[in-house]
Design a protein around this motif. Structure first.
Motif, PDB file in Angstrom:
ATOM      1  N   ASN A  21       0.820  -1.217   0.000  1.00 51.13           N
ATOM      2  CA  ASN A  21       0.000   0.000   0.000  1.00 51.13           C
ATOM      3  C   ASN A  21       0.853   1.266   0.000  1.00 51.13           C
ATOM      4  OD1 ASN A  21      -2.345  -1.669   0.259  1.00 51.13           O
ATOM      5  ND2 ASN A  21      -1.975  -1.767   2.481  1.00 51.13           N
ATOM      6  N   VAL A  22       1.827   1.280  -0.877  1.00 50.88           N
ATOM      7  CA  VAL A  22       2.792   2.389  -0.897  1.00 50.88           C
ATOM      8  C   VAL A  22       2.176   3.644  -1.513  1.00 50.88           C
ATOM      9  CG1 VAL A  22       4.973   3.198  -1.876  1.00 50.88           C
ATOM     10  CG2 VAL A  22       4.792   0.896  -0.959  1.00 50.88           C
ATOM     11  N   GLN A  23       2.423   4.764  -0.838  1.00 54.04           N
ATOM     12  CA  GLN A  23       2.139   6.087  -1.389  1.00 54.04           C
ATOM     13  C   GLN A  23       3.482   6.767  -1.621  1.00 54.04           C
ATOM     14  OE1 GLN A  23      -0.369   7.003   2.169  1.00 54.04           O
ATOM     15  NE2 GLN A  23      -1.716   7.935   0.640  1.00 54.04           N
ATOM     16  N   LEU A  24       3.710   7.244  -2.857  1.00 52.99           N
ATOM     17  CA  LEU A  24       5.012   7.800  -3.227  1.00 52.99           C
ATOM     18  C   LEU A  24       4.880   9.308  -3.441  1.00 52.99           C
ATOM     19  CD1 LEU A  24       7.923   6.860  -3.797  1.00 52.99           C
ATOM     20  CD2 LEU A  24       7.298   6.690  -6.212  1.00 52.99           C
ATOM     21  N   TYR A  25       5.773  10.065  -2.776  1.00 57.05           N
ATOM     22  CA  TYR A  25       5.744  11.519  -2.859  1.00 57.05           C
ATOM     23  C   TYR A  25       7.147  12.036  -3.178  1.00 57.05           C
ATOM     24  CZ  TYR A  25       1.375  10.894  -0.256  1.00 57.05           C
ATOM     25  OH  TYR A  25       0.127  10.504   0.151  1.00 57.05           O
ATOM     26  N   THR A  26       7.205  13.297  -3.582  1.00 58.78           N
ATOM     27  CA  THR A  26       8.472  13.994  -3.776  1.00 58.78           C
ATOM     28  C   THR A  26       8.546  15.150  -2.795  1.00 58.78           C
ATOM     29  OG1 THR A  26       8.528  13.438  -6.130  1.00 58.78           O
ATOM     30  CG2 THR A  26       9.923  15.265  -5.410  1.00 58.78           C
ATOM     31  N   ALA A  27       9.696  15.304  -2.144  1.00 58.34           N
ATOM     32  CA  ALA A  27       9.874  16.379  -1.165  1.00 58.34           C
ATOM     33  C   ALA A  27      11.281  16.948  -1.309  1.00 58.34           C
ATOM     34  CB  ALA A  27       9.663  15.860   0.254  1.00 58.34           C
ATOM     35  N   GLY A  28      11.373  18.133  -1.852  1.00 62.61           N
ATOM     36  CA  GLY A  28      12.676  18.775  -1.993  1.00 62.61           C
ATOM     37  C   GLY A  28      13.664  17.989  -2.815  1.00 62.61           C
ATOM     38  N   GLY A  29      13.166  17.256  -3.824  1.00 63.70           N
ATOM     39  CA  GLY A  29      14.028  16.461  -4.675  1.00 63.70           C
ATOM     40  C   GLY A  29      14.205  15.027  -4.220  1.00 63.70           C
ATOM     41  N   ALA A  30      13.752  14.682  -3.019  1.00 57.79           N
ATOM     42  CA  ALA A  30      13.856  13.316  -2.504  1.00 57.79           C
ATOM     43  C   ALA A  30      12.573  12.551  -2.787  1.00 57.79           C
ATOM     44  CB  ALA A  30      14.131  13.320  -1.009  1.00 57.79           C
ATOM     45  N   GLN A  31      12.678  11.242  -2.932  1.00 59.60           N
ATOM     46  CA  GLN A  31      11.522  10.363  -3.032  1.00 59.60           C
ATOM     47  C   GLN A  31      11.167   9.885  -1.620  1.00 59.60           C
ATOM     48  OE1 GLN A  31      10.103  10.743  -6.085  1.00 59.60           O
ATOM     49  NE2 GLN A  31      10.161   8.589  -6.662  1.00 59.60           N
ATOM     50  N   VAL A  32       9.899   9.959  -1.266  1.00 57.55           N
ATOM     51  CA  VAL A  32       9.441   9.508   0.043  1.00 57.55           C
ATOM     52  C   VAL A  32       8.333   8.487  -0.165  1.00 57.55           C
ATOM     53  CG1 VAL A  32       8.476  10.168   2.278  1.00 57.55           C
ATOM     54  CG2 VAL A  32       9.989  11.746   1.055  1.00 57.55           C
ATOM     55  N   ALA A  33       8.559   7.253   0.275  1.00 54.72           N
ATOM     56  CA  ALA A  33       7.590   6.180   0.137  1.00 54.72           C
ATOM     57  C   ALA A  33       6.984   5.869   1.497  1.00 54.72           C
ATOM     58  CB  ALA A  33       8.245   4.936  -0.443  1.00 54.72           C
ATOM     59  N   LEU A  34       5.673   5.973   1.612  1.00 59.05           N
ATOM     60  CA  LEU A  34       4.952   5.628   2.829  1.00 59.05           C
ATOM     61  C   LEU A  34       4.245   4.309   2.603  1.00 59.05           C
ATOM     62  CD1 LEU A  34       3.238   9.090   3.605  1.00 59.05           C
ATOM     63  CD2 LEU A  34       5.559   8.334   4.161  1.00 59.05           C
ATOM     64  N   GLY A  35       4.635   3.284   3.344  1.00 59.53           N
ATOM     65  CA  GLY A  35       4.035   1.973   3.175  1.00 59.53           C
ATOM     66  C   GLY A  35       3.603   1.375   4.489  1.00 59.53           C
ATOM     67  N   ALA A  36       3.055   0.192   4.412  1.00 58.17           N
ATOM     68  CA  ALA A  36       2.539  -0.476   5.606  1.00 58.17           C
ATOM     69  C   ALA A  36       3.644  -0.936   6.534  1.00 58.17           C
ATOM     70  CB  ALA A  36       1.669  -1.664   5.200  1.00 58.17           C
ATOM     71  N   ALA A  37       4.873  -1.115   6.002  1.00 56.70           N
ATOM     72  CA  ALA A  37       5.968  -1.645   6.818  1.00 56.70           C
ATOM     73  C   ALA A  37       6.957  -0.573   7.261  1.00 56.70           C
ATOM     74  CB  ALA A  37       6.718  -2.733   6.045  1.00 56.70           C
ATOM     75  N   ALA A  38       7.081   0.516   6.500  1.00 58.78           N
ATOM     76  CA  ALA A  38       8.116   1.509   6.807  1.00 58.78           C
ATOM     77  C   ALA A  38       7.909   2.757   5.969  1.00 58.78           C
ATOM     78  CB  ALA A  38       9.511   0.931   6.536  1.00 58.78           C
ATOM     79  N   THR A  39       8.682   3.782   6.316  1.00 63.27           N
ATOM     80  CA  THR A  39       8.858   4.963   5.470  1.00 63.27           C
ATOM     81  C   THR A  39      10.253   4.875   4.870  1.00 63.27           C
ATOM     82  OG1 THR A  39       7.414   6.324   6.840  1.00 63.27           O
ATOM     83  CG2 THR A  39       8.981   7.483   5.419  1.00 63.27           C
ATOM     84  N   VAL A  40      10.364   5.136   3.587  1.00 68.94           N
ATOM     85  CA  VAL A  40      11.660   5.094   2.909  1.00 68.94           C
ATOM     86  C   VAL A  40      11.899   6.448   2.240  1.00 68.94           C
ATOM     87  CG1 VAL A  40      13.052   4.006   1.116  1.00 68.94           C
ATOM     88  CG2 VAL A  40      11.503   2.615   2.511  1.00 68.94           C
ATOM     89  N   ILE A  41      13.097   6.998   2.467  1.00 69.58           N
ATOM     90  CA  ILE A  41      13.494   8.249   1.834  1.00 69.58           C
ATOM     91  C   ILE A  41      14.724   7.981   0.982  1.00 69.58           C
ATOM     92  CG2 ILE A  41      14.271  10.624   2.207  1.00 69.58           C
ATOM     93  CD1 ILE A  41      12.885  10.540   4.939  1.00 69.58           C
ATOM     94  N   VAL A  42      14.666   8.397  -0.278  1.00 67.22           N
ATOM     95  CA  VAL A  42      15.792   8.258  -1.196  1.00 67.22           C
ATOM     96  C   VAL A  42      16.123   9.644  -1.727  1.00 67.22           C
ATOM     97  CG1 VAL A  42      16.687   7.176  -3.275  1.00 67.22           C
ATOM     98  CG2 VAL A  42      15.030   5.941  -1.853  1.00 67.22           C
ATOM     99  N   CYS A  43      17.363  10.092  -1.506  1.00 64.60           N
ATOM    100  CA  CYS A  43      17.754  11.447  -1.928  1.00 64.60           C
ATOM    101  C   CYS A  43      19.029  11.386  -2.750  1.00 64.60           C
ATOM    102  CB  CYS A  43      17.969  12.342  -0.708  1.00 64.60           C
ATOM    103  SG  CYS A  43      19.431  11.927   0.271  1.00 64.60           S
ATOM    104  N   GLY A  44      19.404  12.514  -3.325  1.00 67.89           N
ATOM    105  CA  GLY A  44      20.647  12.609  -4.064  1.00 67.89           C
ATOM    106  C   GLY A  44      21.817  12.937  -3.164  1.00 67.89           C
ATOM    107  N   ALA A  45      23.021  12.707  -3.680  1.00 71.17           N
ATOM    108  CA  ALA A  45      24.245  13.056  -2.954  1.00 71.17           C
ATOM    109  C   ALA A  45      24.639  14.468  -3.372  1.00 71.17           C
ATOM    110  CB  ALA A  45      25.362  12.064  -3.268  1.00 71.17           C
ATOM    111  N   GLN A  46      24.317  15.451  -2.548  1.00 70.05           N
ATOM    112  CA  GLN A  46      24.562  16.846  -2.890  1.00 70.05           C
ATOM    113  C   GLN A  46      24.647  17.677  -1.616  1.00 70.05           C
ATOM    114  OE1 GLN A  46      22.019  19.187  -2.148  1.00 70.05           O
ATOM    115  NE2 GLN A  46      20.922  17.479  -1.203  1.00 70.05           N
TER     116      GLN A  46
END
Length: 370
Positions: A21-46
């Protein structure tokens, strides 16, 4: 298999940690995935202040705007409210690197700023802190810009209004749409008129912590007859001048009134010097990179003076919380007198490179963003 710090995965595998049940958002250039098991943030190296990314060894900053759905995952339960199941879910942080995503670890919610409709910014704590080598990989330093210079310093005593103009135009970028001039004309001293002129193209100089009023106001407090020109951010005190258009005084004293009850007390510098000091203080408070010391012996200020130049003016905010200024290209430091021969230090810079040389000083840093 559980991930450990510096494990590499592809981005799809990283996002899969969020579960169903993932909901995927963008925040300041990062990907933010909200799911039933965890929150995952993926960002750039900058290393850009307004872009989501690793800030230092202990902090990750997620910038908005982003949907309010993210807020509850990052803030945890509000005080005096029941804990919702999602508040116990881990927050995994990854940084895009070398064609994949390097795992930084589970981060802990810190301070967040949000409105009713969206996330503004959130700080997330990295535990344990990153080593210098890892930090260099996930937050490579950006190329240093041309730093604002110190040409203004030579005019501080001879022509503080000129010093103010050179400092402000060097530190702040002019706005594309200048602030409109006031429709109500109130006579003000020359230095304040020049400050307002500069504020039309650079409204940020009116202040981010404390502020210079866009329109002076007649005081109704214990300093009746004074014209209020500025105020502390929580209303604890205000600044005023006793001046009229037919006054022979061209550079009047600046008076501080605390809590609207005490008798006004004069700042050390008259209006022209005061406005320069106010601008230095507000520039420091709004700069993105900080180094701070909560308390240290005054004798250690000599270490800072070995690398920074003093601003040759008396203490700013002398009736309330006296402070002196030291500067370098792209950097402003204010030194607060704590009494008992101790001081606190706040140093701010427009880029990390301006702070970096200070890292070699043997000082009791509380925080250091260089």
């Amino acid at each position: 298999m559980p991930l450990t710090r510096l494990d590499m995965v592809d981005e799809s595998a990283a996002l899969a940690l969020a579960g169903a049940n993932v909901q995927l958002y963008t925040a300041g250039g990062a990907q933010v995935a909200l799911g039933a098991a965890a929150t995952v943030i993926v960002c750039g190296a900058q290393d850009e202040p307004a872009v989501s990314g690793v800030w230092d060894e202990e902090e990750f900053r997620l910038h908005g705007p982003a949907p309010a759905a993210i807020v509850s995952r990052l803030t945890g339960p509000m005080p005096f409210t029941p804990t919702e199941p999602e508040h116990g879910l881990p927050i995994h942080l990854f940084v895009r690197l070398d064609g994949g995503c390097v795992y930084v670890g589970v981060v802990q919610p810190g301070g967040c700023e949000w409105t009713e409709d969206e996330l503004v910014q959130c700080e997330l704590w990295i535990e344990p802190p990153l080593s210098g080598e890892v930090l260099q990989r996930v937050r490579p330093r950006s190329k240093p810009p041309a730093l604002p210079g110190l040409d203004w310093l030579q005019f501080v005593n001879a022509d503080p209004v000129r010093a103010l103009e050179l400092f402000v135009t060097g530190w702040y970028t002019a706005a594309e749409a200048p602030r409109p001039a006031s429709k109500v004309f109130v006579p003000v001293p020359h230095a304040l008129a020049e400050f307002y002129r500069l504020a039309r193209e650079r409204p940020a100089i009116l202040g981010c912590q404390n502020r210079i009023l866009p329109q002076p106001e007649q005081s109704a407090g214990s300093d009746g007859g004074h014209t209020v020109i500025g105020a502390e951010n929580q209303g604890g005190f205000h600044w005023s001048v006793l001046w009229s258009a037919d006054s022979a005084e061209s550079d009047p004293a600046v008076w501080v009134t605390v809590d609207g009850r005490s008798q006004p007390r004069a700042e050390h510098e008259s209006l022209s010097g005061f406005l320069l000091q106010f601008s230095l203080h507000e520039a420091a408070m709004s700069a993105p990179y900080w180094a701070t010391i909560d308390r240290m012996p005054r004798s250690l200020v000599t270490e800072l003076r070995s690398m920074l130049r003093p601003v040759p003016l008396g203490p700013f905010l002398s009736p309330v919380s006296p402070m002196d200024f030291l500067v370098a290209p792209g950097l402003v430091a204010h030194i607060h007198d704590l009494g008992y021969d101790e001081v606190s230090v706040w140093i701010s810079a427009v880029h990390r490179s301006a702070l970096t040389p200070l890292g070699g000083l043997n000082l009791p840093w509380r925080s250091f963003a260089g």
